[in-house]
Design a protein around this motif. Structure first.
Motif, PDB file in Angstrom:
ATOM      1  N   THR A  68      -8.396   6.737   5.772  1.00  0.00           N
ATOM      2  CA  THR A  68      -9.613   6.236   5.134  1.00  0.00           C
ATOM      3  C   THR A  68      -9.299   5.855   3.693  1.00  0.00           C
ATOM      4  N   ILE A  69      -9.630   4.628   3.334  1.00  0.00           N
ATOM      5  CA  ILE A  69      -9.437   4.171   1.967  1.00  0.00           C
ATOM      6  C   ILE A  69     -10.778   4.217   1.239  1.00  0.00           C
ATOM      7  N   SER A  70     -10.722   4.590  -0.038  1.00  0.00           N
ATOM      8  CA  SER A  70     -11.924   4.610  -0.864  1.00  0.00           C
ATOM      9  C   SER A  70     -11.514   4.312  -2.295  1.00  0.00           C
ATOM     10  N   ARG A  71     -12.511   4.031  -3.138  1.00  0.00           N
ATOM     11  CA  ARG A  71     -12.189   3.750  -4.530  1.00  0.00           C
ATOM     12  C   ARG A  71     -13.318   4.224  -5.429  1.00  0.00           C
ATOM     13  N   ASN A  73     -14.687   2.834  -8.790  1.00  0.00           N
ATOM     14  CA  ASN A  73     -14.574   1.709  -9.715  1.00  0.00           C
ATOM     15  C   ASN A  73     -14.632   2.165 -11.172  1.00  0.00           C
ATOM     16  N   GLY A  74     -15.376   3.189 -11.447  1.00  0.00           N
ATOM     17  CA  GLY A  74     -15.482   3.685 -12.815  1.00  0.00           C
ATOM     18  C   GLY A  74     -14.188   4.280 -13.340  1.00  0.00           C
ATOM     19  N   LYS A  75     -13.341   4.705 -12.414  1.00  0.00           N
ATOM     20  CA  LYS A  75     -12.061   5.313 -12.798  1.00  0.00           C
ATOM     21  C   LYS A  75     -10.877   4.419 -12.460  1.00  0.00           C
ATOM     22  N   ASN A  76     -11.148   3.194 -11.981  1.00  0.00           N
ATOM     23  CA  ASN A  76     -10.060   2.273 -11.585  1.00  0.00           C
ATOM     24  C   ASN A  76      -9.066   2.972 -10.662  1.00  0.00           C
ATOM     25  N   THR A  77      -9.595   3.707  -9.711  1.00  0.00           N
ATOM     26  CA  THR A  77      -8.768   4.529  -8.842  1.00  0.00           C
ATOM     27  C   THR A  77      -9.042   4.215  -7.379  1.00  0.00           C
ATOM     28  N   VAL A  78      -7.976   4.176  -6.601  1.00  0.00           N
ATOM     29  CA  VAL A  78      -8.099   4.006  -5.167  1.00  0.00           C
ATOM     30  C   VAL A  78      -7.428   5.198  -4.490  1.00  0.00           C
ATOM     31  N   TYR A  79      -8.017   5.620  -3.378  1.00  0.00           N
ATOM     32  CA  TYR A  79      -7.517   6.766  -2.638  1.00  0.00           C
ATOM     33  C   TYR A  79      -7.178   6.360  -1.208  1.00  0.00           C
ATOM     34  N   LEU A  80      -6.266   7.117  -0.610  1.00  0.00           N
ATOM     35  CA  LEU A  80      -5.978   6.947   0.809  1.00  0.00           C
ATOM     36  C   LEU A  80      -5.915   8.330   1.431  1.00  0.00           C
ATOM     37  N   GLN A  81      -6.921   8.662   2.205  1.00  0.00           N
ATOM     38  CA  GLN A  81      -6.933   9.920   2.942  1.00  0.00           C
ATOM     39  C   GLN A  81      -6.244   9.682   4.270  1.00  0.00           C
ATOM     40  N   MET A  82      -5.161  10.400   4.498  1.00  0.00           N
ATOM     41  CA  MET A  82      -4.366  10.216   5.702  1.00  0.00           C
ATOM     42  C   MET A  82      -4.449  11.477   6.549  1.00  0.00           C
ATOM     43  N   ASN A  83      -5.048  11.361   7.700  1.00  0.00           N
ATOM     44  CA  ASN A  83      -5.177  12.485   8.625  1.00  0.00           C
ATOM     45  C   ASN A  83      -4.343  12.239   9.876  1.00  0.00           C
ATOM     46  N   SER A  84      -4.101  13.300  10.601  1.00  0.00           N
ATOM     47  CA  SER A  84      -3.345  13.204  11.859  1.00  0.00           C
ATOM     48  C   SER A  84      -2.058  12.408  11.668  1.00  0.00           C
ATOM     49  N   LEU A  85      -1.306  12.761  10.654  1.00  0.00           N
ATOM     50  CA  LEU A  85      -0.088  12.010  10.336  1.00  0.00           C
ATOM     51  C   LEU A  85       0.927  12.111  11.463  1.00  0.00           C
ATOM     52  N   LYS A  86       1.655  11.024  11.641  1.00  0.00           N
ATOM     53  CA  LYS A  86       2.673  10.921  12.677  1.00  0.00           C
ATOM     54  C   LYS A  86       4.017  10.648  12.026  1.00  0.00           C
ATOM     55  N   PRO A  87       5.105  10.977  12.701  1.00  0.00           N
ATOM     56  CA  PRO A  87       6.432  10.674  12.131  1.00  0.00           C
ATOM     57  C   PRO A  87       6.605   9.202  11.786  1.00  0.00           C
ATOM     58  N   GLU A  88       5.967   8.325  12.542  1.00  0.00           N
ATOM     59  CA  GLU A  88       6.100   6.889  12.253  1.00  0.00           C
ATOM     60  C   GLU A  88       5.335   6.459  11.008  1.00  0.00           C
ATOM     61  N   ASP A  89       4.554   7.353  10.408  1.00  0.00           N
ATOM     62  CA  ASP A  89       3.902   7.052   9.147  1.00  0.00           C
ATOM     63  C   ASP A  89       4.834   7.264   7.956  1.00  0.00           C
ATOM     64  N   LYS A  90       6.001   7.789   8.217  1.00  0.00           N
ATOM     65  CA  LYS A  90       6.962   8.016   7.136  1.00  0.00           C
ATOM     66  C   LYS A  90       7.330   6.694   6.471  1.00  0.00           C
ATOM     67  N   ALA A  91       7.179   6.637   5.165  1.00  0.00           N
ATOM     68  CA  ALA A  91       7.466   5.416   4.422  1.00  0.00           C
ATOM     69  C   ALA A  91       7.246   5.684   2.939  1.00  0.00           C
ATOM     70  N   VAL A  92       7.629   4.718   2.132  1.00  0.00           N
ATOM     71  CA  VAL A  92       7.204   4.703   0.739  1.00  0.00           C
ATOM     72  C   VAL A  92       5.879   3.941   0.687  1.00  0.00           C
ATOM     73  N   TYR A  93       4.885   4.559   0.107  1.00  0.00           N
ATOM     74  CA  TYR A  93       3.549   3.965   0.019  1.00  0.00           C
ATOM     75  C   TYR A  93       3.345   3.402  -1.380  1.00  0.00           C
ATOM     76  N   TYR A  94       2.940   2.146  -1.413  1.00  0.00           N
ATOM     77  CA  TYR A  94       2.746   1.439  -2.676  1.00  0.00           C
ATOM     78  C   TYR A  94       1.279   1.093  -2.861  1.00  0.00           C
ATOM     79  N   CYS A  95       0.814   1.294  -4.068  1.00  0.00           N
ATOM     80  CA  CYS A  95      -0.532   0.880  -4.452  1.00  0.00           C
ATOM     81  C   CYS A  95      -0.482  -0.559  -4.958  1.00  0.00           C
ATOM     82  N   ASN A  96      -1.506  -1.315  -4.648  1.00  0.00           N
ATOM     83  CA  ASN A  96      -1.604  -2.706  -5.072  1.00  0.00           C
ATOM     84  C   ASN A  96      -3.009  -2.967  -5.593  1.00  0.00           C
ATOM     85  N   ALA A  97      -3.100  -3.773  -6.624  1.00  0.00           N
ATOM     86  CA  ALA A  97      -4.416  -4.164  -7.146  1.00  0.00           C
ATOM     87  C   ALA A  97      -4.364  -5.607  -7.607  1.00  0.00           C
ATOM     88  N   ASP A  98      -5.345  -6.376  -7.191  1.00  0.00           N
ATOM     89  CA  ASP A  98      -5.534  -7.733  -7.692  1.00  0.00           C
ATOM     90  C   ASP A  98      -6.526  -7.649  -8.833  1.00  0.00           C
TER      91      ASP A  98
END
Length: 121
Positions: A68-71, A73-98
């Protein structure tokens, strides 16, 4: 000067949860879309989820129902809640903002430095 700083990565077991955070700071005028991408070894960077300024979201099929992604706006912050993680979710996670800068014209993408997520089976 704009910085996107991620936090919250780590090593977890399959089925566990993690919450990633990304704070954007600097001479920001406005932020349009914020999102999370990930890149596993030997693979291309892929979109995980993004969210626009009014809260509309988009998810990769592989994470729908688990992430689940959320943000804040008052804090210029974005979150990613990751549940039920799987081995295939292994990666480097990058934040992006336009975003647009104060005293500048137009939107351009900015990236964080990445945070490692490792899921053991």
């Amino acid at each position: 000067q704009v910085q996107l700083v991620e936090s919250g990565g780590g090593l977890v077991q399959a089925g566990d949860s993690l919450r990633l955070s990304c704070v954007a700071s600097g001479s920001i005028f406005s932020i349009n879309v914020m999102g999370w991408y990930r890149q596993a070894p030997g693979k291309e960077r892929e979109l995980v989820a993004n969210i626009d300024s009014v809260g509309r979201t988009n998810y990769a099929d592989s994470v729908k129902g688990r992430f689940t992604i959320s943000r804040d706006n008052g804090k210029n912050t974005v979150y990613l809640q990751m549940n039920s993680l799987k081995p295939e979710d292994k990666a480097v996670y990058y934040c992006n903002a336009d975003l647009s800068l104060v005293h500048a014209y137009g939107l351009r993408p900015y990236w964080g430095q990445g945070t490692q997520v490792t899921v053991s089976s």
